[in-house]
Write a protein that holds these residues in place. Structure first.
Motif, PDB file in Angstrom:
ATOM      1  N   VAL A  11       7.783 103.745 113.896  1.00  0.00           N
ATOM      2  CA  VAL A  11       7.351 103.073 112.679  1.00  0.00           C
ATOM      3  C   VAL A  11       8.305 103.498 111.568  1.00  0.00           C
ATOM      4  O   VAL A  11       8.836 104.618 111.584  1.00  0.00           O
ATOM      5  N   ALA A  12       8.559 102.594 110.616  1.00  0.00           N
ATOM      6  CA  ALA A  12       9.461 102.874 109.484  1.00  0.00           C
ATOM      7  C   ALA A  12       8.712 102.609 108.195  1.00  0.00           C
ATOM      8  O   ALA A  12       7.878 101.697 108.119  1.00  0.00           O
ATOM      9  N   LEU A  13       8.983 103.418 107.197  1.00  0.00           N
ATOM     10  CA  LEU A  13       8.315 103.210 105.911  1.00  0.00           C
ATOM     11  C   LEU A  13       9.184 103.732 104.782  1.00  0.00           C
ATOM     12  O   LEU A  13      10.046 104.596 104.970  1.00  0.00           O
ATOM     13  N   ASP A  14       8.959 103.151 103.605  1.00  0.00           N
ATOM     14  CA  ASP A  14       9.588 103.602 102.362  1.00  0.00           C
ATOM     15  C   ASP A  14       8.556 104.352 101.543  1.00  0.00           C
ATOM     16  O   ASP A  14       7.355 104.127 101.655  1.00  0.00           O
ATOM     17  N   LEU A  15       9.047 105.250 100.698  1.00  0.00           N
ATOM     18  CA  LEU A  15       8.171 105.999  99.800  1.00  0.00           C
ATOM     19  C   LEU A  15       8.593 105.703  98.366  1.00  0.00           C
ATOM     20  O   LEU A  15       9.207 106.548  97.700  1.00  0.00           O
ATOM     21  N   PRO A  16       8.270 104.503  97.851  1.00  0.00           N
ATOM     22  CA  PRO A  16       8.737 104.160  96.494  1.00  0.00           C
ATOM     23  C   PRO A  16       8.140 105.043  95.415  1.00  0.00           C
ATOM     24  O   PRO A  16       8.757 105.230  94.360  1.00  0.00           O
ATOM     25  N   GLU A  17       6.942 105.581  95.663  1.00  0.00           N
ATOM     26  CA  GLU A  17       6.305 106.466  94.684  1.00  0.00           C
ATOM     27  C   GLU A  17       6.252 107.912  95.169  1.00  0.00           C
ATOM     28  O   GLU A  17       5.485 108.723  94.659  1.00  0.00           O
ATOM     29  N   GLY A  18       7.026 108.216  96.181  1.00  0.00           N
ATOM     30  CA  GLY A  18       7.112 109.595  96.654  1.00  0.00           C
ATOM     31  C   GLY A  18       6.143 109.942  97.763  1.00  0.00           C
ATOM     32  O   GLY A  18       6.195 111.057  98.294  1.00  0.00           O
ATOM     33  N   HIS A  19       5.245 109.046  98.117  1.00  0.00           N
ATOM     34  CA  HIS A  19       4.334 109.331  99.208  1.00  0.00           C
ATOM     35  C   HIS A  19       3.957 108.031  99.912  1.00  0.00           C
ATOM     36  O   HIS A  19       4.040 106.949  99.321  1.00  0.00           O
ATOM     37  N   GLY A  20       3.523 108.170 101.132  1.00  0.00           N
ATOM     38  CA  GLY A  20       3.135 106.996 101.915  1.00  0.00           C
ATOM     39  C   GLY A  20       2.541 107.442 103.229  1.00  0.00           C
ATOM     40  O   GLY A  20       2.587 108.622 103.588  1.00  0.00           O
ATOM     41  N   ARG A  21       1.955 106.509 103.940  1.00  0.00           N
ATOM     42  CA  ARG A  21       1.357 106.826 105.229  1.00  0.00           C
ATOM     43  C   ARG A  21       1.550 105.679 106.199  1.00  0.00           C
ATOM     44  O   ARG A  21       1.760 104.532 105.806  1.00  0.00           O
ATOM     45  N   ALA A  22       1.517 106.015 107.462  1.00  0.00           N
ATOM     46  CA  ALA A  22       1.673 105.015 108.517  1.00  0.00           C
ATOM     47  C   ALA A  22       0.914 105.497 109.737  1.00  0.00           C
ATOM     48  O   ALA A  22       0.512 106.667 109.819  1.00  0.00           O
ATOM     49  N   ASP A  23       0.675 104.595 110.667  1.00  0.00           N
ATOM     50  CA  ASP A  23      -0.003 104.918 111.917  1.00  0.00           C
ATOM     51  C   ASP A  23       0.964 104.753 113.079  1.00  0.00           C
ATOM     52  O   ASP A  23       1.651 103.739 113.183  1.00  0.00           O
ATOM     53  N   LEU A  24       1.006 105.759 113.924  1.00  0.00           N
ATOM     54  CA  LEU A  24       1.808 105.685 115.140  1.00  0.00           C
ATOM     55  C   LEU A  24       0.863 105.356 116.298  1.00  0.00           C
ATOM     56  O   LEU A  24      -0.124 106.058 116.515  1.00  0.00           O
ATOM     57  N   ALA A  25       1.182 104.299 117.019  1.00  0.00           N
ATOM     58  CA  ALA A  25       0.340 103.865 118.135  1.00  0.00           C
ATOM     59  C   ALA A  25       0.790 104.580 119.406  1.00  0.00           C
ATOM     60  O   ALA A  25       1.733 104.153 120.074  1.00  0.00           O
ATOM     61  N   LEU A  26       0.128 105.680 119.719  1.00  0.00           N
ATOM     62  CA  LEU A  26       0.455 106.449 120.925  1.00  0.00           C
ATOM     63  C   LEU A  26      -0.366 105.934 122.098  1.00  0.00           C
ATOM     64  O   LEU A  26      -1.518 105.522 121.935  1.00  0.00           O
ATOM     65  N   SER A  27       0.213 105.981 123.260  1.00  0.00           N
ATOM     66  CA  SER A  27      -0.522 105.557 124.444  1.00  0.00           C
ATOM     67  C   SER A  27      -1.447 106.683 124.903  1.00  0.00           C
ATOM     68  O   SER A  27      -1.113 107.861 124.808  1.00  0.00           O
ATOM     69  N   ALA A  28      -2.624 106.299 125.379  1.00  0.00           N
ATOM     70  CA  ALA A  28      -3.602 107.276 125.886  1.00  0.00           C
ATOM     71  C   ALA A  28      -4.099 106.779 127.230  1.00  0.00           C
ATOM     72  O   ALA A  28      -5.211 106.248 127.352  1.00  0.00           O
ATOM     73  N   PRO A  29      -3.297 106.922 128.275  1.00  0.00           N
ATOM     74  CA  PRO A  29      -3.673 106.318 129.558  1.00  0.00           C
ATOM     75  C   PRO A  29      -4.777 107.050 130.290  1.00  0.00           C
ATOM     76  O   PRO A  29      -5.479 106.448 131.106  1.00  0.00           O
ATOM     77  N   ALA A  30      -4.942 108.351 130.047  1.00  0.00           N
ATOM     78  CA  ALA A  30      -5.878 109.134 130.858  1.00  0.00           C
ATOM     79  C   ALA A  30      -6.837 109.920 129.979  1.00  0.00           C
ATOM     80  O   ALA A  30      -6.526 110.284 128.846  1.00  0.00           O
ATOM     81  N   ARG A  31      -8.015 110.207 130.538  1.00  0.00           N
ATOM     82  CA  ARG A  31      -9.036 111.002 129.869  1.00  0.00           C
ATOM     83  C   ARG A  31      -8.600 112.464 129.796  1.00  0.00           C
ATOM     84  O   ARG A  31      -7.853 112.942 130.640  1.00  0.00           O
TER      85      ARG A  31
END
Length: 308
Positions: free
Chosen positions: A122-142
């Motif tokens: 994931v890519a993001l800019d921080l125009p105001e010095g902060h930001g957040r994003a979600d990384l979609a990780l795979s979870a194949p097993a319990r």
């Protein structure tokens, strides 16, 4: 050539912990292909200028060199000092994506920061010095798994070099079993067909509350208008038993997971029995979380760490 395991060990040694501002000694600058081509062009122009005493070639070579030096400095400043915080997903079921929240705080505007982890990007800019994003990780097993190594990088502004840093977290990701929907029995919605008769306390009065439900005595003593709250009795009281399910261990856990979700939605009071583990009967969100956690961490008999 280093193997993947050797590179992983080296990256972990160079990684920082979440919440730590990225220090200078853990930030690495690596040339890109475009940057290498740029360097070769500068070298060729310089050799051309030396051989033919060409002032234009000299000037162009030094100008390109100066631009590259400024770009390298700006790339370094774009990532230095960035503080990264991780937020685990509320709940993840096997086979779904685990949405790992990543919060970046740079203290000043930053540009084109990329986050990589376990094939997700994931890519993001921080125009105001902060930001957040979600990384979609795979979870194949319990089960419980360690969070993968997170890589931060940026090639802003010209892509001549990449500023790279690694982030290693000690937190673990808890993955619940994949619920077997076909095994979920039919249930009514919570409260349907039942009267809320058990007094559960007082709450702040809201528009639309019946006058019969308002606590007038409380209002006369304190001047604060409150309403009486009543709880709905549970529909069923039952046990969810591992030994009563059929199939291999993972199938049984999936069936139990589906039943936990169904009985929670129906407002039932239920307990959970696993080999070596017993969860007393209860209800509500806390009971649901404890039951799902027990299913996620359960190790079947005969496996390493399992019950004998």
């Amino acid at each position: 050539m280093l193997s993947r395991a050797s590179r992983q060990r080296w990256w972990r040694r160079a990684a920082i912990a979440p919440g730590t501002p990225l220090p200078q000694r853990r930030l690495f600058l690596l040339p890109t292909r475009f940057g290498l081509g740029w360097a070769v062009l500068v070298l060729l122009l310089l050799l051309f200028g030396i051989n033919y005493q060409n002032s234009l070639a000299y000037g162009l070579a030094f100008w390109l060199f100066a631009v590259a030096a400024v770009a390298l400095l700006r790339t370094w400043r774009n990532l230095i000092g960035v503080r990264t915080t991780l937020r685990l997903p509320a709940e993840t079921f096997a086979g779904d994506e685990a949405r790992l929240g990543v919060v970046l705080d740079g203290g000043r505007p930053r540009h084109a920061i990329e986050l990589h982890a376990d094939g997700a990007r994931v890519a993001l800019d921080l125009p105001e010095g902060h930001g957040r994003a979600d990384l979609a990780l795979s979870a194949p097993a319990r089960g419980e798994t360690h969070l993968p190594l997170l890589r931060l990088e940026s090639a802003w502004p010209l892509g001549l070099v990449r500023a790279v840093a690694w982030l290693a977290s000690d937190e673990t990701l808890l993955v619940y079993p994949r619920p077997r929907v076909e095994e979920i029995p039919e249930h009514r919605q919570v409260g349907a067909g039942l009267e809320a008769t058990d007094f559960a306390g007082l709450r702040r009065a809201e528009p639309g509350d019946s006058p019969a439900r308002l606590a007038w005595k409380q209002w006369s003593r304190t001047g604060v208008l409150a309403a009486k709250a009543f709880s709905v009795p549970p529909r069923q009281q039952l046990w969810l038993d591992y030994d009563a399910c059929r199939g291999d261990p993972e199938t049984r856990l999936s069936i139990l997971c589906g039943r936990v979700l169904a009985h929670h939605q129906a407002g039932d009071r239920y307990g959970l029995r696993l080999p070596g583990v017993s969860l007393a009967q209860g209800e509500g969100v806390a009971q649901r979380r404890q039951a799902l956690t027990a299913l996620a961490r359960f190790r079947p008999p005969g496996t390493p760490g399992g019950t004998p």
